[in-house]
Design an enzyme around this catalytic site. Structure first.
Site, PDB file in Angstrom:
ATOM      1  N   HIS A 138      -9.688 -42.060  26.155  1.00 44.21           N
ATOM      2  CA  HIS A 138      -9.047 -42.244  27.453  1.00 44.21           C
ATOM      3  C   HIS A 138      -7.670 -41.605  27.500  1.00 44.21           C
ATOM      4  CE1 HIS A 138     -11.722 -45.893  28.710  1.00 44.21           C
ATOM      5  NE2 HIS A 138     -12.307 -44.724  28.918  1.00 44.21           N
ATOM      6  N   HIS A 147     -20.159 -36.392  31.238  1.00 41.47           N
ATOM      7  CA  HIS A 147     -19.109 -35.894  30.352  1.00 41.47           C
ATOM      8  C   HIS A 147     -19.474 -34.540  29.761  1.00 41.47           C
ATOM      9  CE1 HIS A 147     -16.251 -39.221  30.286  1.00 41.47           C
ATOM     10  NE2 HIS A 147     -17.270 -40.050  30.259  1.00 41.47           N
TER      11      HIS A 147
END
Length: 398
Positions: free
Chosen positions: A246, A374
């Protein structure tokens, strides 16, 4: 062929999309795929998967894949029917095969991906996207955006009458991504202002105060809860501790947001570089491939499994910072992570979602290969400018 090169990424994008096409359900939406690309018979329908796949296929259409528009429209139909709460508005996070919701809460995380999907579908000209985008922006504006806090609320009950006390950085991060798309697709700059407000608080305030390790979990007044899920550290969405993946993702988003502003504040570039540096210092080992999922608040790994999404976001952050700074160090990290991706995560049937600390098979957190978001971003975004969003720049990429 060099991993990460234009030719390599083009080939990977084709393979990722070929695998993702297997997830289409004739009954609606996109299924959770197992390791071989079959439907996982034990998995309910997940809103985040259908929304992410809709986004992927919408961008694929804009990039030149002729059959992708039909798949994007398939996703739009599922979002407006299968997952939609026709009584109270908004979308159910999980739906059983019989069409009934498996849980009735309304979550910001999933709704951020609905907004992202709606924006991409609108840009692609998908049938039904206009109405989906209208509702998605309305729901985010009226239910999740908290103007007083400058951040998004997390979770409501089914009829929007009870607001849960938990607040989360993960859902706000994906809201930043969706808001950047919304600003470009709708032409309404308020979404970019909201993205900036979230970044100012969660990164400029909280991450800075924690030595650039991002607190993920908060109570109702945005006080960090550092020991949240300490007994369940490998939770797929709310793990204990700091999440290096993150940090990389926020670094990329900050860089993209700064590029979209006429006069970005200097702290944004500083923060993006500091987040990247902290994640590298805590989680990247020259003697060990891959990047662990989480660390504690002193930088020691906690969950050491390697996830495909983490290395995907790491390489995207490296490309974004290379573009914004011109510094060669980021190109070096990108080359390393592309090589590791090629060696360990790429297969003939979609990218492996989880590996053990020794880069062997693992399923501690993730079963199968549930989505392509992703991986698709990783092989697509490096070919595009930092701003505006891919919905505006991806045309005829393939």
């Amino acid at each position: 062929m060099e991993p990460g090169s234009d030719q390599w990424r083009d080939e990977q994008r084709r393979d990722i999309l070929a695998f993702a096409r297997r997830s289409r359900r004739d009954a609606g939406g996109f299924a959770w795929l197992d390791n071989d690309g079959g439907f996982d018979p034990d998995a309910d329908l997940q809103l985040w998967i259908t929304a992410r796949m809709t986004y992927v296929f919408a961008l694929a259409h804009l990039g030149g894949d002729d059959d992708a528009l039909d798949l994007a429209e398939h996703g739009v139909r599922a979002l407006t029917t299968t997952f939609h709460d026709d009584v109270n508005g908004g979308w159910y996070a999980e739906v059983r095969a019989d069409g009934k919701p498996a849980q009735t809460g309304k979550f910001c995380y999933e709704h951020a991906f609905v907004l992202l999907a709606a924006c991409a579908a609108k840009a692609a000209g998908a049938e039904g996207a206009d109405a989906l985008l209208d509702e998605a922006t309305t729901v985010h504006r009226t239910r999740f955006w908290d103007s007083g806090a400058g951040r998004c609320r997390e979770e409501w009950n089914e009829d929007w009458t009870v607001l849960d006390g938990y607040r989360g950085a993960n859902s706000n991060m994906h809201s930043v991504e969706a808001y950047l798309f919304a600003a470009d697709v709708t032409g309404d700059a308020v979404w970019r202002s909201r993205a900036l407000a979230i970044c100012e608080r969660l990164i400029g305030l909280h991450a800075r105060a924690h030595d650039w390790r991002i607190p993920e979990h908060y109570d109702h007044d945005w006080t960090p809860i550092p020991n949240y899920n300490v007994e369940k550290p490998a939770d797929p969405f709310r793990p204990f501790g700091a999440t290096p993946g993150h940090a990389f993702e926020w670094a990329r988003l900050l860089t993209q947001l700064a590029a979209s502003l006429d006069e970005p504040a200097p702290w944004m570039q500083e923060a993006a570089e500091e987040l990247f540096s902290r994640a590298v210092d805590d989680a990247v080992d020259d003697d060990s491939p891959g990047i662990p999922y989480t660390t504690d608040w002193y930088g020691s790994p906690v969950v050491e499994e390697r996830f495909h999404w983490v290395i995907a976001e790491a390489v995207l952050a490296a490309h974004a910072l290379s573009a914004s700074t011109g510094e060669a160090i980021y190109d070096g990290f990108a080359r390393r992570w592309w090589a590791e991706t090629d060696e360990y995560f790429v297969t003939g049937t979609g990218w492996i979602h989880e590996l053990s600390p020794t880069m062997g098979p693992s399923a501690r957190t993730w079963q199968g290969k549930p989505d392509a978001y992703h991986a698709f971003n990783a092989v697509t975004l490096p070919s595009l400018p930092l701003a505006p969003s891919p919905a505006q720049t991806i045309e005829r990429l393939t």
